[in-house]
Enzyme design. Sequence first.
Site, PDB file in Angstrom:
ATOM      1  N   GLY A   1       0.752  -1.129   0.134  1.00 26.39           N
ATOM      2  CA  GLY A   1      -0.109  -0.064  -0.002  1.00 26.39           C
ATOM      3  C   GLY A   1       1.026   1.443   0.087  1.00 26.39           C
TER       4      GLY A   1
ATOM      5  N   GLY B   1      -0.303   4.832  -0.856  1.00 26.59           N
ATOM      6  CA  GLY B   1      -1.533   5.254  -0.025  1.00 26.59           C
ATOM      7  C   GLY B   1      -1.303   6.567   1.137  1.00 26.59           C
ATOM      8  N   GLN B   2      -2.329   6.804   1.845  1.00 22.48           N
ATOM      9  CA  GLN B   2      -2.302   8.030   2.613  1.00 22.48           C
ATOM     10  C   GLN B   2      -0.857   7.925   3.493  1.00 22.48           C
ATOM     11  OE1 GLN B   2      -4.864   8.657   6.053  1.00 22.48           O
ATOM     12  NE2 GLN B   2      -4.340  10.649   5.994  1.00 22.48           N
TER      13      GLN B   2
ATOM     14  N   ASP C   1       2.739  -1.925  -4.449  1.00 22.43           N
ATOM     15  CA  ASP C   1       1.287  -1.251  -4.499  1.00 22.43           C
ATOM     16  C   ASP C   1       0.472  -1.846  -5.719  1.00 22.43           C
ATOM     17  OD1 ASP C   1      -0.173   1.593  -3.019  1.00 22.43           O
ATOM     18  OD2 ASP C   1      -1.164   0.997  -4.853  1.00 22.43           O
TER      19      ASP C   1
ATOM     20  N   TYR D   1     -15.186  -2.545   8.356  1.00 17.92           N
ATOM     21  CA  TYR D   1     -13.480  -2.225   8.489  1.00 17.92           C
ATOM     22  C   TYR D   1     -12.920  -2.258   9.674  1.00 17.92           C
ATOM     23  CZ  TYR D   1      -9.706   1.326   8.854  1.00 17.92           C
ATOM     24  OH  TYR D   1      -8.896   2.335   9.095  1.00 17.92           O
TER      25      TYR D   1
ATOM     26  N   LYS E   1     -10.492  -4.958  11.330  1.00 21.35           N
ATOM     27  CA  LYS E   1      -9.201  -4.616  12.230  1.00 21.35           C
ATOM     28  C   LYS E   1      -9.145  -5.263  13.520  1.00 21.35           C
ATOM     29  CE  LYS E   1      -7.456  -0.972   9.710  1.00 21.35           C
ATOM     30  NZ  LYS E   1      -6.183  -1.291   8.818  1.00 21.35           N
TER      31      LYS E   1
HETATM   32  N1  SER Z   1      -8.819   7.098   9.603  1.00 20.87           N
HETATM   33  C1  SER Z   1      -9.580   5.885   9.584  1.00 20.87           C
HETATM   34  C2  SER Z   1     -10.856   6.064   8.883  1.00 20.87           C
HETATM   35  O1  SER Z   1     -11.612   7.203   9.168  1.00 20.87           O
HETATM   36  C3  SER Z   1      -9.763   5.258  10.624  1.00 20.87           C
HETATM   37  O2  SER Z   1      -8.515   4.369  11.011  1.00 20.87           O
HETATM   38  O3  SER Z   1     -11.388   5.158   8.266  1.00 20.87           O
END
Ligand code: SER
Length: 316
Positions: A8, A11-12, A34, A140, A144
Site C-alpha cells: 500500500g 496510500g495516505q 502497490d 472495516y 481490524k
Molecule cells: N482514519 C480511518 C478512517 O476514518 C480510521 O482508521 O477510516
Amino acid sequence: MKRILVTGAGGQIGSELVPYLRSIYGESNVLATDVKAPEGDLAQGPFDLLDVRDGRRASELIGAFKADTVIHMAGILSAKGEENPNFAWDINVNGTVAMLEAAREHRCAFFFPSSIAAFGPTTPRVNTPQDTIQRPTTVYGIAKASMEMLCDYYHLKFNLDTRGLRFPGLISYVTPPGGGTTDYAVHIYYDAITKGSYTSFIAKGTYMDMMYMPDALEAIVQLMEADPSKLKHRNAFNISAMSFDPEEIAQSIRKVIPDFKLEYDVDPLRQSIAESWPDSLDCSAAREEWGFAPKYDLDRMTVHMLEKLKERLVKA
Ligand code: SER
C-alpha cells in the site's frame, strides 16, 4: 529492521512512510509495493506491483528482496468499506492473511496498522483502555479487530514478530486520505486555504482521536525497533496525540485565519461511524512499553499544516 517491504505504498500513510524509511535505512533497503504504478517520490527507489491478496507473489517478492520486515499498509478505509463490505473484507482480511503467511514463510517481522475503528459502541468511550471490549460495527472495524487477534495468534503460535498500532485519524498535507471517517480533519485545512470556509460532514460535539503524520511515522519505527522483551502487548497499541471536535479544530485554524467559517452538512453514514468510536484513548501502554511520545498538539499541527498547504495550493 534492515530490509523492508511496504504494501500500500501509494496510500495516505505509505506515500510518506516509504521516503521516511528510506531516509533512515537507505533507499535500496526499502521495497515499495502497490496495486498501482508509482508516482512522485516512490518512483525513485525499488518498486514492484503487488495485489496483497496474491500470497504467492508476495512470497516471491519478499524472498527476492531478502526482506526481514513487512509493513502491511494496504487497506480500504471505513466509509468506503461500508459501500462495498465484501470487497473491504477481501482486501482487509484476505489480503492481511496472505501477507502474514508470506511473512511467516520468510520469518519476517510484521507490522499491522489497526485503528480506533477496532472499538465499537459498547467500548468505554473516554480514556478507552488498552485492553477492553471490542465489538466494532463497521466491516472495516471488524476486519481490524480480527486481524489484531490473528497477528497476536501468529506471534503465540508461530513465534512471528508481529506488532501493531491502533491509529487515530491521521492528518497530513501530502497525500489526502480516501473514504475515511476522520478525513474531515484533513479536508478542513485544504478548504481553509482555498476557500476560507469548510462544510463539515461530522457534527459539532463529535470527538475523535487524531495525530499528525510525522508522529505516526516515528511511532511505526519506534515500535518496530523496540526491545521485544519490554513488550507486554503486541497487536495493537492505542496511540493518539489529541482529541477534538469540529469546533475545536476550527478554533485552532482561526488563530491563523481569523475569518475562517465552519458550517455543517452532516453525512449520516460517517456520523454514525464516528459515534461508534471512542472519544479519547488511553495510550499509557505505548508510553510505558516502547516510549511513545508524540510531538504535535492541535495548535502546533495547525500552524504546520496551513504553512505547508499554503506553499502547495497557493502556488498551484
Ligand atoms: N482514519 C480511518 C478512517 O476514518 C480510521 O482508521 O477510516
